[in-house]
Write a protein that holds these residues in place. Structure first.
Motif, PDB file in Angstrom:
ATOM      1  N   GLY A   1      26.849  38.531  -9.302  1.00 28.38           N
ATOM      2  CA  GLY A   1      26.803  37.379 -10.202  1.00 28.38           C
ATOM      3  C   GLY A   1      26.322  37.728 -11.598  1.00 28.38           C
TER       4      GLY A   1
ATOM      5  N   ASP B   1      29.286  36.056  -6.417  1.00 27.25           N
ATOM      6  CA  ASP B   1      28.198  35.707  -7.351  1.00 27.25           C
ATOM      7  C   ASP B   1      26.866  35.435  -6.654  1.00 27.25           C
ATOM      8  OD1 ASP B   1      29.938  35.998  -9.415  1.00 27.25           O
ATOM      9  OD2 ASP B   1      30.348  33.856  -9.673  1.00 27.25           O
ATOM     10  N   CYS B   2      26.523  36.311  -5.723  1.00 22.06           N
ATOM     11  CA  CYS B   2      25.252  36.119  -5.001  1.00 22.06           C
ATOM     12  C   CYS B   2      24.536  37.467  -4.933  1.00 22.06           C
ATOM     13  CB  CYS B   2      25.544  35.605  -3.590  1.00 22.06           C
ATOM     14  SG  CYS B   2      24.066  35.417  -2.577  1.00 22.06           S
TER      15      CYS B   2
END
Length: 304
Positions: free
Chosen positions: A25, A79-80
C-alpha cells in the motif's frame, strides 16, 4: 495434520510463516501511524517503499531456504501491510493463539487461512475479547513464558501498549505448568527512543543461555535485574538507546547456533561471532523504519 511445537526461542526451526511486503500500500498518513518510529519516517519523507522492503524479505526467505526451513507466506492482500506476521498470532507449545490486535489488522489473520487449515482446529485459539496480546510480547523460554505488558491506568492512551494485564492472566490459565513472568515496558506514543513497542524490542534470548537486553526498555528495575541474574551478566549483550531504536534486539534464531541479523549491526554481530554463533547478515534497514525487524516478521510454527 501439522503438529505445532514451540517451547523456546532458539531450538532448530522447522516451519515458519514469513510475512510479505508485496502490495503493502501507499505511505500511510501521519494519522494512520501505529508507532512513533513510523510516524517519524512518514513526516521526514523517508518511509520505506515496497520494492526495497520486498528485496529485504526475499533475502530473509533465502536464508530460511539455505537451512532447509519450510516457509509459508500469507496470501497477498491489496494495499495491506503484511510484513509483521508475529503480531497476528503466536505459538506456545502445540497451540496457536490468534492475537487480538488492532481491529484494522484482522484481515491479516484471514490471509494465513491456508496455513491454519493444516492444523488441528482445536489447537487454534482465539482469546476472549478483553485479552489484548501480540506475539512480540510473548517469549516461551524452557519452563518460563516471558510476557511484556503495560498495566498503567493510562493503558488506553497508548497505541503502543499492545498486551494488557488480562493477557498475562489468560496465558497463566492456559499453561498452568509453566512459570509466567511478566515485565512492565516503557511506552511512548511520540518518542521512539523511549518506547519499547514489544518485549522483543528490548530483550531476546539467543543460543542456549545468552540474551540481548536494553535496560531502559523496562519500567521496573527489579524486573530488568531479574533477567540479568537469570542469564548472568557475562552472558548478556547490553544495547544502547540508539541500538534499541535500531532494533538490535530483534534478530532471529534459526537454531541455537545460527542467528539472522541486520548487516549494519556491527557491534552486536561481532559479539555474537565471538560467542561462537554463525551470523547470517542481511539488509533489513528499510523495514526497521516501521519499528519492527526480523523477529517481528516471523511466526514460528515448529521448532525441533
Amino acid at each position: 495434520m501439522m503438529q505445532l511445537h514451540i517451547v523456546d526461542e532458539t531450538s532448530p526451526l522447522k516451519a515458519v510463516i514469513l510475512g510479505t511486503a508485496e502490495s503493502c500500500g501507499p505511505t500511510p498518513t501521519p494519522e494512520e501511524a501505529y508507532d512513533p518510529k513510523s510516524l517519524e519516517h512518514i513526516l521526514a519523507g523517508t518511509y520505506p517503499n515496497e520494492t526495497d522492503m520486498t528485496k529485504e524479505m526475499e533475502a530473509f526467505y533465502n536464508v530460511f531456504k539455505k537451512y532447509g526451513v519450510k516457509v509459508f507466506r500469507p496470501s497477498v492482500l491489496k494495499d495491506c501491510n503484511q510484513i509483521f506476521s508475529r503480531d497476528i498470532a503466536f505459538v506456545i507449545g502445540d497451540k496457536l493463539f490468534h492475537a487480538n490486535i488492532l481491529p484494522d489488522r484482522e484481515r491479516e489473520f484471514e490471509a494465513i487461512d491456508h496455513v491454519l487449515n493444516k492444523m488441528d482446529p482445536s489447537k487454534v485459539i482465539r482469546p476472549p475479547e478483553e485479552v489484548h496480546i501480540e506475539g512480540g510480547d510473548v517469549m516461551p523460554w524452557k519452563e518460563y513464558i516471558f510476557i511484556g505488558t503495560y498495566t498503567g491506568e493510562d493503558y488506553p492512551d497508548f497505541i503502543t501498549a499492545r498486551t494488557n494485564k488480562a493477557a498475562v492472566e489468560y496465558i497463566k490459565s492456559q499453561f498452568p505448568n509453566k512459570k509466567v513472568k511478566s515485565f512492565e515496558l516503557r511506552k511512548s506514543n511520540t518518542n521512539a527512543k523511549e518506547n519499547a513497542l514489544h518485549l522483543d524490542c528490548c530483550f531476546q534470548p539467543v543460543g542456549k543461555d545468552k540474551a540481548i537486553l536494553h535496560k531502559n526498555g523496562f519500567l521496573v528495575e527489579e524486573e530488568y535485574q531479574w533477567l540479568v541474574d537469570y542469564f548472568g551478566k557475562e552472558n548478556i549483550f547490553e544495547i544502547t538507546k540508539d541500538e534499541m531504536y535500531n532494533m538490535f534486539s530483534n534478530v532471529f534464531s534459526i537454531s541455537p547456533e545460527v542467528i539472522v541479523s541486520e548487516k549494519s549491526f556491527t557491534r552486536l554481530n561481532n559479539w555474537l561471532r565471538e560467542q561462537g554463533f554463525t551470523v547470517e547478515e542481511i539488509p533489513y534497514s528499510e523495514i526497521a523504519k516501521q519499528e519492527g525487524l526480523l523477529r517481528c516478521s516471523t511466526l514460528p510454527l515448529i521448532r525441533a
